[in-house]
Design a protein around this motif. Structure first.
Motif, mmCIF file in Angstrom:
data_model
loop_
_atom_site.group_PDB
_atom_site.id
_atom_site.type_symbol
_atom_site.label_atom_id
_atom_site.label_comp_id
_atom_site.label_asym_id
_atom_site.label_seq_id
_atom_site.Cartn_x
_atom_site.Cartn_y
_atom_site.Cartn_z
ATOM 1 N N THR A 143 -23.892 -40.271 -41.216
ATOM 2 C CA THR A 143 -25.048 -40.834 -40.645
ATOM 3 C C THR A 143 -24.760 -41.146 -39.121
ATOM 4 O O THR A 143 -25.741 -41.044 -38.293
ATOM 5 C CB THR A 143 -25.437 -42.255 -41.560
ATOM 6 O OG1 THR A 143 -24.040 -43.146 -41.249
ATOM 7 C CG2 THR A 143 -25.641 -41.870 -42.755
ATOM 8 N N PHE B 132 -32.439 -44.406 -49.421
ATOM 9 C CA PHE B 132 -31.414 -43.189 -49.807
ATOM 10 C C PHE B 132 -29.978 -43.569 -49.356
ATOM 11 O O PHE B 132 -28.904 -43.304 -50.114
ATOM 12 C CB PHE B 132 -31.817 -42.205 -48.880
ATOM 13 C CG PHE B 132 -31.066 -40.891 -48.952
ATOM 14 C CD1 PHE B 132 -31.251 -39.859 -49.632
ATOM 15 C CD2 PHE B 132 -30.012 -40.795 -48.014
ATOM 16 C CE1 PHE B 132 -30.106 -38.845 -49.877
ATOM 17 C CE2 PHE B 132 -29.125 -39.501 -47.762
ATOM 18 C CZ PHE B 132 -29.264 -38.693 -48.711
ATOM 19 N N TRP C 294 -21.926 -37.631 -52.991
ATOM 20 C CA TRP C 294 -20.692 -37.370 -52.464
ATOM 21 C C TRP C 294 -19.543 -37.897 -53.246
ATOM 22 O O TRP C 294 -18.404 -37.311 -53.520
ATOM 23 C CB TRP C 294 -20.386 -37.185 -51.083
ATOM 24 C CG TRP C 294 -21.456 -36.436 -50.380
ATOM 25 C CD1 TRP C 294 -22.546 -36.759 -49.616
ATOM 26 C CD2 TRP C 294 -21.556 -35.021 -50.221
ATOM 27 N NE1 TRP C 294 -23.371 -35.758 -49.320
ATOM 28 C CE2 TRP C 294 -22.605 -34.639 -49.463
ATOM 29 C CE3 TRP C 294 -20.679 -34.120 -50.747
ATOM 30 C CZ2 TRP C 294 -22.941 -33.188 -49.354
ATOM 31 C CZ3 TRP C 294 -21.059 -32.802 -50.429
ATOM 32 C CH2 TRP C 294 -21.991 -32.210 -49.742
ATOM 33 N N GLN D 277 -19.613 -40.454 -45.603
ATOM 34 C CA GLN D 277 -21.255 -40.751 -45.550
ATOM 35 C C GLN D 277 -21.397 -41.319 -44.399
ATOM 36 O O GLN D 277 -22.451 -40.962 -43.552
ATOM 37 C CB GLN D 277 -21.935 -41.101 -46.962
ATOM 38 C CG GLN D 277 -22.990 -41.494 -46.899
ATOM 39 C CD GLN D 277 -24.063 -39.997 -46.901
ATOM 40 O OE1 GLN D 277 -23.526 -38.937 -47.194
ATOM 41 N NE2 GLN D 277 -25.288 -40.299 -46.350
ATOM 42 N N GLY E 136 -27.336 -41.162 -51.164
ATOM 43 C CA GLY E 136 -26.555 -40.530 -49.950
ATOM 44 C C GLY E 136 -25.281 -40.597 -50.384
ATOM 45 O O GLY E 136 -24.373 -39.523 -50.557
ATOM 46 N N ASN F 216 -30.315 -45.970 -41.261
ATOM 47 C CA ASN F 216 -29.540 -45.167 -41.955
ATOM 48 C C ASN F 216 -28.045 -45.462 -42.080
ATOM 49 O O ASN F 216 -27.391 -45.691 -43.044
ATOM 50 C CB ASN F 216 -29.800 -43.553 -41.933
ATOM 51 C CG ASN F 216 -29.193 -42.475 -42.818
ATOM 52 O OD1 ASN F 216 -28.847 -42.968 -43.799
ATOM 53 N ND2 ASN F 216 -29.054 -41.325 -42.356
ATOM 54 N N GLN G 228 -30.559 -34.846 -54.719
ATOM 55 C CA GLN G 228 -30.124 -35.341 -53.284
ATOM 56 C C GLN G 228 -31.126 -34.616 -52.189
ATOM 57 O O GLN G 228 -31.327 -35.231 -51.300
ATOM 58 C CB GLN G 228 -28.674 -35.314 -53.109
ATOM 59 C CG GLN G 228 -28.256 -36.312 -52.096
ATOM 60 C CD GLN G 228 -26.910 -35.957 -50.993
ATOM 61 O OE1 GLN G 228 -27.032 -34.916 -50.660
ATOM 62 N NE2 GLN G 228 -26.344 -36.874 -50.500
ATOM 63 N N GLN G 229 -31.258 -33.294 -52.577
ATOM 64 C CA GLN G 229 -32.141 -32.822 -51.514
ATOM 65 C C GLN G 229 -33.538 -32.669 -51.836
ATOM 66 O O GLN G 229 -34.372 -32.841 -50.695
ATOM 67 C CB GLN G 229 -31.547 -31.340 -51.357
ATOM 68 C CG GLN G 229 -30.011 -31.179 -50.811
ATOM 69 C CD GLN G 229 -30.138 -31.848 -49.447
ATOM 70 O OE1 GLN G 229 -30.905 -31.652 -48.564
ATOM 71 N NE2 GLN G 229 -28.780 -32.475 -49.039
ATOM 72 N N ASN H 215 -34.200 -34.584 -46.046
ATOM 73 C CA ASN H 215 -33.810 -33.898 -44.776
ATOM 74 C C ASN H 215 -35.192 -33.463 -43.987
ATOM 75 O O ASN H 215 -35.174 -33.275 -42.876
ATOM 76 C CB ASN H 215 -33.056 -32.523 -44.841
ATOM 77 C CG ASN H 215 -31.511 -33.013 -44.921
ATOM 78 O OD1 ASN H 215 -31.092 -34.009 -44.373
ATOM 79 N ND2 ASN H 215 -30.705 -32.651 -45.853
HETATM 80 C C1 BGC Z 1 -26.914 -35.521 -47.071
HETATM 81 C C2 BGC Z 1 -27.407 -34.591 -46.038
HETATM 82 C C3 BGC Z 1 -28.228 -35.854 -45.406
HETATM 83 C C4 BGC Z 1 -27.486 -37.058 -44.813
HETATM 84 C C5 BGC Z 1 -28.524 -38.017 -44.371
HETATM 85 C C6 BGC Z 1 -26.135 -36.542 -46.881
HETATM 86 O O1 BGC Z 1 -25.597 -37.174 -47.935
HETATM 87 O O2 BGC Z 1 -25.958 -34.782 -47.982
HETATM 88 O O3 BGC Z 1 -28.292 -33.758 -46.392
HETATM 89 O O4 BGC Z 1 -28.885 -35.019 -44.066
HETATM 90 O O5 BGC Z 1 -26.853 -37.542 -46.088
HETATM 91 O O6 BGC Z 1 -27.687 -38.958 -44.225
#
Ligand code: BGC
Length: 463
Positions: free
Chosen positions: A157, A363, A372, A153, A368, A304, A266-267, A272
């Motif tokens: 970023t 986030f 995952w 992750q 974020g 981020n 998450q979305q 986004n």
């Molecule tokens: C998300 C993405 C996002 C990104 C931003 C990821 O965990 O799946 O959709 O753009 O984080 O940091």
């Protein structure tokens, strides 16, 4: 360099060869860097592609969203493949496709070619987005698994920020072809790096290759004393059937629900819209010049990255669930503050910046990385690739839907209204997290699997 597991928390506490597993995780996380870079770079590239190929607005939308369509496809086919062929070959294949896509898109003679090229890049992103965390999770010792998996992750970023900076630097020369081509460098490094890595010991054991599995475990743990861990892996592999039937069976269903619902949240909580549309939002908030808006966007990207680093430091200490709860609460506050009070955002640029920063920081510390990470931990071995693939398809599908609807939603509900809606969805995510999300901190993947077999509620994991 064998060390004792400092935090324990598992029946079999493996020694940690930190250097090897960090290297393996770092190489694999190049997949995350490409995920972030290739999704972010289009926002700069499109400005010039549009002119060079004389695109209308529909063609422009197709070029921008092609990568998301590819990602859905990649995740849909990649999951099963990583169970059948192994985690490592699938990551290597993704690296090859990334390279091909980078060169192909850079050379595009016409828009049709470019769209196909972006779909190809998307396929690689879809595959890498789950297979990198999957591989890292299976080679990591439990005490630092959160941090290692979330390196991916962090790389996402970083990839986003690098894409903004590259876009900014190459804009003067209208260098969109180079923007795409540069992705070939991390792609080649990912492929070469993974060729030098072993497959995951869990996958090898699952294929009956006990000798190879033991060899890899010794190498990655930096000790000869791996019998306990190997026995634990073996015992859990003997327990299950595998395939779609097991995925939808009663024992795995709670884990399936947790992964899929978190994928949607998450979305659907709007991340986004910030990553893709931040400059537009800042311009509406009063930053009239586009370079000021882009600079503010780079600032959001850096926050981020910074808060993802903080998450990495905390995930294995505080746990996944508390961070998720804190992060979601921060998102609710920032969305509520800025967007539930219409008029505050417009012509109040600095206030918008503060709210967006608070939102992205929240986030980055929770939803974020934790989404995952959790989907790389909660599924039983035999269906891990398949189940992660399903959660990932849902994640990319929801991403596509939000990208497609944000602008029309903003004009129907106003921008404040759209964010207000995301705020309500985030409240739903918080309630779901408190009630349903398990705590996986410090537990081996086999202990997590045993929890599902016991039939206990996800919330009771680790209690
Ligand atoms: C998300 C993405 C996002 C990104 C931003 C990821 O965990 O799946 O959709 O753009 O984080 O940091």
């Amino acid at each position: 360099m064998a060390k004792k597991n400092p935090r324990g928390g598992s029946a079999v506490a493996p020694a940690v060869n930190t250097r090897f597993v960090t290297l393996a995780a770092g190489i694999c996380a190049l997949g995350g860097l490409l995920f972030g870079y290739d999704t972010g770079v289009i926002s700069s590239a499109i400005l010039f592609v549009k002119g060079d190929f004389a695109l209308g607005s529909t063609a422009e939308e197709v070029v921008v969203s092609a990568v998301l369509i590819g990602a859905v496809l990649g995740a849909a086919f990649g999951g099963r493949l990583s169970d059948r062929l192994g985690r490592r070959p699938v990551v290597i294949a993704a690296a090859a496709v990334f390279t091909l896509g980078a060169i192909g898109t850079a050379l595009s003679p016409a828009v049709g070619w470019l769209i196909v090229g972006r779909i190809v890049v998307g396929i690689a992103i879809g595959v890498a987005s789950f297979s990198a965390p999957l591989y890292i999770s299976e080679v990591s010792p439990p005490a630092i698994r959160g941090r290692l998996v979330s390196l991916n992750q962090l790389a996402i970023t970083l990839g986003i920020v690098v894409s903004y900076l590259v876009g900014f630097a190459l804009s003067a020369g209208r260098g969109w072809r180079w923007m795409f081509a540069l992705a070939a460098i991390p792609s080649l490094l990912l492929g070469a790096g993974m060729l030098a890595m072993p497959d995951s010991p869990r996958w090898l054991e699952g294929r009956g290759r006990t000798g190879d599995a033991a060899g890899v475990l010794r190498r990655i743990r930096g000790t000869r004393d791996i019998d306990g861990e190997l026995a634990e892996i073996k015992a859990s592999l003997g327990q299950q059937g595998g395939g779609w039937r097991e995925l939808f069976g009663p024992l795995v269903k709670p884990a399936l629900i947790v992964g899929v619902v978190l994928a949607v949240f998450q979305q659907m909580t709007g991340i986004n819209t910030i990553v893709y549309y931040a400059p537009t939002i800042f311009q509406a908030a009063g930053f009239r010049s586009s370079s000021a808006a882009i600079l503010a966007t780079v600032g959001v990207g850096v926050v981020n990255v910074g808060f993802t680093v903080l998450a990495l430091l905390l995930l294995d200490r505080v746990g996944r669930k508390p961070l998720l709860v804190i992060g979601l609460s921060g998102m609710i506050v920032s969305l509520g503050l800025a967007f539930a009070l219409p008029g505050l955002l417009t012509n109040n640029g600095w206030f918008a910046v503060v709210c967006l920063m608070l939102y992205i920081a929240s986030f980055a510390i929770g939803l974020g990385p934790v989404f995952w990470l959790l989907i790389s931990e909660i599924y039983p071995f035999r269906i891990r690739g398949l189940a992660m693939g399903v959660a990932t398809v849902v994640n990319w599908g929801a991403n596509f839907l939000i990208a497609l609807t944000f602008l029309s939603l903003s004009s129907a509900l106003t921008q404040s209204g759209a964010f207000w809606l995301y705020g309500i969805i985030t409240i739903g995510a918080l309630v779901f997290t408190v009630r349903m999300v398990p705590e996986t901190k410090g537990r081996t993947l086999e202990q997590i699997e045993a929890h599902w077999r016991s039939g206990k509620h996800p919330r009771l994991m680790g209690k």
